[in-house]
Write a protein that holds these residues in place. Structure first.
Motif: not given
Lengths: 240, 240
Positions: B27, B63, B66-67, B70-71, B73-74
């Motif tokens: 990712q 985008r 957003k990445m 997300d990253l 959070e992951e």
């Protein structure tokens, strides 16, 4: 009474863990205090044409860098040793991110100090100094409020800092336009005005970093990531 | 055979954990690929005077943002669930930091796109474009090499990226001086040259972020923090 003993042992661990978290917060706030004073002193050196103080600020950046490295190490050790979860983990991760912001604020102070040295050697450049003072006061109060919001875990204050960012951007745009006019009036102004422009830009970046810190405070307190969301959205998160 | 069962269970957990780390790396590299292309396309839009493509780049920044979310959070979930230590923990923490760098590279691409729109509306400003192309090629290759160093955990390649940073700074200084000359020659050049100057600055920042990523790769591989240390010091660390 093994249970009793376990409890005492458990309390001891958790007591030490709490101490470590408090120590991390204190160290972070110390770093925050240092970079605040770095920005303040860089701007003062510029306005006063005081090359000596500007050199002092440049030298002081080493201390900021050292604090960044120490805080990162401390935060990593806490994760490895204590394996925090939920709110505690959010605190430690937020500190890791905010430390990077503080270090960059330190870099901006260093850039301002460099411009102060350049301008003091070239002689006074009173044009644009009013704008510099104005924006400096604004972003320094944002930075102070963001650190204060962190110290008190006050998400409402953090939200107020986020709201200021737009105003700083507007002030910066207006100041940049004014400087452009000075440059067009007389080409002899260009070089000095460019230096003033870089200082304005550096200060605008300080405002951005204060805003990042504020977003992290909201994340710590509310557990929601409000970066890249409109202020109205952040408002709802804080209001919950 | 409880032991056998335990092993299988343990293998299963560690297999899932490894998958999660691989997924995190993938990712991250996807995000890296996206911001690389954002910078590349922003510069191309500027050189071509293509306002349409510049708008596309601006829109694409959503985008990137957003990445980032997300990253982050992951990565936080992995720490909370798997409680990684040593090398694995260094990887996750490095990703958290490098994601912030990539997001900022994305911001710089957006700024370049904004300038491309402004310049395309004002008509061609061929002056300074040679310098932009030159520095853009340089920092894009640094960014690419830094991401590649991460993908292959290659600390020597990371060190090479760190060494490039000084050259970019020199190129940037030279380009800024050239632009200042254009501005002094004719005041009608000032506004457009300022836009070109902001683009150069944005590109120089991309180089800084590539350098930060490289430093994190060395930290991941060698476990030593080489930020704020002279390159010779980093060289010793990598050589170990």
């Amino acid at each position: 009474m093994p249970n009793k003993k376990d409890d005492v042992y458990g309390d001891h661990i958790s007591h030490k863990f709490n101490n470590e978290l408090t120590e991390l917060k204190t160290q972070f706030l110390n770093m925050g205090g240092l970079v605040e004073s770095q920005v303040e002193r860089a701007v003062q050196a510029l306005v006063d044409g005081d090359g000596h103080q500007a050199e002092d600020v440049r030298a002081g950046d080493k201390r900021v860098d050292k604090m960044e490295v120490d805080l990162d190490e401390e935060a990593t050790l806490i994760i490895a040793r204590r394996q925090p979860t939920a709110r505690d983990l959010r605190l430690v991760i937020a500190v890791i991110k905010m430390v990077a912001d503080l270090e960059r604020v330190g870099d901006e102070a260093k850039k301002i100090a460099k411009m102060a040295i350049k301008l003091s050697e070239e002689g006074q450049a009173p044009r644009g100094y009013v704008e510099i003072r104005h924006i400096a006061t604004h972003v320094l109060s944002m930075l102070h409020d963001a650190l204060d919001a962190f110290a008190r875990l006050d998400s409402e204050q953090a939200l107020r800092v986020m709201k200021e960012d737009k105003r700083v951007d507007e002030e910066y745009q207006a100041a940049a336009r004014t400087l452009l006019t000075f440059m067009m009036e007389d080409t002899r102004n260009i070089s000095r005005c460019m230096s003033v422009m870089w200082v304005l830009r550096a200060l605008e970046r300080v405002g951005d970093h204060a805003c990042n810190i504020a977003e992290n405070v909201i994340f710590m307190v509310k557990g929601e990531d409000v970066r890249h969301t409109p202020v109205e959205e952040a408002e709802k998160v804080v209001g919950r």
